[in-house]
Design an enzyme around this catalytic site. Structure first.
Site, PDB file in Angstrom:
ATOM      1  N   ILE A   1       0.849  -1.204   0.000  1.00 23.97           N
ATOM      2  CA  ILE A   1       0.000   0.000   0.000  1.00 23.97           C
ATOM      3  C   ILE A   1       0.880   1.248   0.000  1.00 23.97           C
ATOM      4  O   ILE A   1       0.581   2.240  -0.664  1.00 23.97           O
ATOM      5  CB  ILE A   1      -0.968  -0.002   1.217  1.00 23.97           C
ATOM      6  CG1 ILE A   1      -2.095  -1.013   0.977  1.00 23.97           C
ATOM      7  CG2 ILE A   1      -1.531   1.392   1.485  1.00 23.97           C
ATOM      8  CD1 ILE A   1      -2.979  -1.274   2.184  1.00 23.97           C
ATOM      9  N   LEU A   2       1.991   1.181   0.716  1.00 27.87           N
ATOM     10  CA  LEU A   2       2.900   2.335   0.798  1.00 27.87           C
ATOM     11  C   LEU A   2       3.838   2.429  -0.410  1.00 27.87           C
ATOM     12  O   LEU A   2       4.622   3.378  -0.507  1.00 27.87           O
ATOM     13  CB  LEU A   2       3.724   2.257   2.094  1.00 27.87           C
ATOM     14  CG  LEU A   2       2.948   2.538   3.383  1.00 27.87           C
ATOM     15  CD1 LEU A   2       3.780   2.173   4.589  1.00 27.87           C
ATOM     16  CD2 LEU A   2       2.507   3.985   3.447  1.00 27.87           C
TER      17      LEU A   2
ATOM     18  N   PHE B   1       6.891 -37.128  10.582  1.00 22.64           N
ATOM     19  CA  PHE B   1       8.198 -36.703  11.083  1.00 22.64           C
ATOM     20  C   PHE B   1       8.628 -37.652  12.194  1.00 22.64           C
ATOM     21  O   PHE B   1       7.823 -38.441  12.684  1.00 22.64           O
ATOM     22  CB  PHE B   1       8.131 -35.263  11.624  1.00 22.64           C
ATOM     23  CG  PHE B   1       7.123 -35.094  12.735  1.00 22.64           C
ATOM     24  CD1 PHE B   1       5.792 -34.868  12.445  1.00 22.64           C
ATOM     25  CD2 PHE B   1       7.511 -35.178  14.062  1.00 22.64           C
ATOM     26  CE1 PHE B   1       4.845 -34.729  13.456  1.00 22.64           C
ATOM     27  CE2 PHE B   1       6.576 -35.036  15.091  1.00 22.64           C
ATOM     28  CZ  PHE B   1       5.249 -34.809  14.774  1.00 22.64           C
TER      29      PHE B   1
ATOM     30  N   GLU C   1       9.158 -20.819  18.531  1.00 20.14           N
ATOM     31  CA  GLU C   1       7.970 -21.599  18.928  1.00 20.14           C
ATOM     32  C   GLU C   1       7.380 -22.377  17.754  1.00 20.14           C
ATOM     33  O   GLU C   1       6.217 -22.759  17.767  1.00 20.14           O
ATOM     34  CB  GLU C   1       6.886 -20.717  19.574  1.00 20.14           C
ATOM     35  CG  GLU C   1       7.347 -19.857  20.732  1.00 20.14           C
ATOM     36  CD  GLU C   1       7.790 -20.649  21.946  1.00 20.14           C
ATOM     37  OE1 GLU C   1       7.422 -21.826  22.047  1.00 20.14           O
ATOM     38  OE2 GLU C   1       8.534 -20.100  22.761  1.00 20.14           O
ATOM     39  N   GLY C   2       8.199 -22.604  16.716  1.00 12.59           N
ATOM     40  CA  GLY C   2       7.768 -23.464  15.616  1.00 12.59           C
ATOM     41  C   GLY C   2       7.393 -22.720  14.354  1.00 12.59           C
ATOM     42  O   GLY C   2       6.606 -21.782  14.390  1.00 12.59           O
TER      43      GLY C   2
END
Ligand SMILES: Cc1cc2nc3c(=O)[nH]c(=O)nc-3n(C[C@H](O)[C@H](O)[C@H](O)COP(=O)(O)OP(=O)(O)OC[C@H]3O[C@@H](n4cnc5c(N)ncnc54)[C@H](O)[C@@H]3O)c2cc1C
Length: 79
Positions: free
Chosen positions: A32-33, A78, A58-59
């Site tokens: 926008i800027l 995993f 934290e992931g």
């Protein structure tokens, strides 16, 4: 959480979506800027780089997607 029923995957879902949306909002604010969005005159890039840190600790999105995938399917993608 107060009732003691909060599950780790619910935290993953909140963190994943919260940070993903915040980064998207920051990118929108930056476009926008226009050219000013990338200059130091405006604080948008400061928020963007800060959010890249928040994305990591934290992931990451990938880690939370793995946690959510396991919760939904019962299968580990995993180790
Ligand atoms: C600003 C900042 C502050 C921090 N503060 C703290 C703190 O106060 N306390 C603390 O304990 N830690 C802190 N950290 C560490 C942060 O929690 C770790 O950086 C984060 O958990 C990611 O671990 P990593 O950097 O070892 O990346 P890795 O775990 O090596 O991940 C690297 C990439 O591989 C992907 N990946 C990893 N494993 C898998 C897998 N099995 N399958 C698919 N993709 C995978 C990840 O999604 C990521 O894209 C901080 C980090 C930053 C950037």
């Amino acid at each position: 959480m107060d009732a003691g029923r909060l599950r780790p995957e619910q935290v993953s879902f909140g963190k994943l979506n919260n940070v993903r949306e915040a980064i998207e909002i920051c990118r929108t604010a930056r476009t926008i800027l226009g050219a000013n969005g990338i200059s130091l005159e405006y604080p948008v890039m400061r928020h963007a780089t800060n959010l890249e840190s928040v994305l990591t600790y934290e992931g990451t999105v990938e880690m939370h997607q793995l946690v959510l995938g396991k919760a939904l399917t019962g299968l580990d993608a995993f180790r």
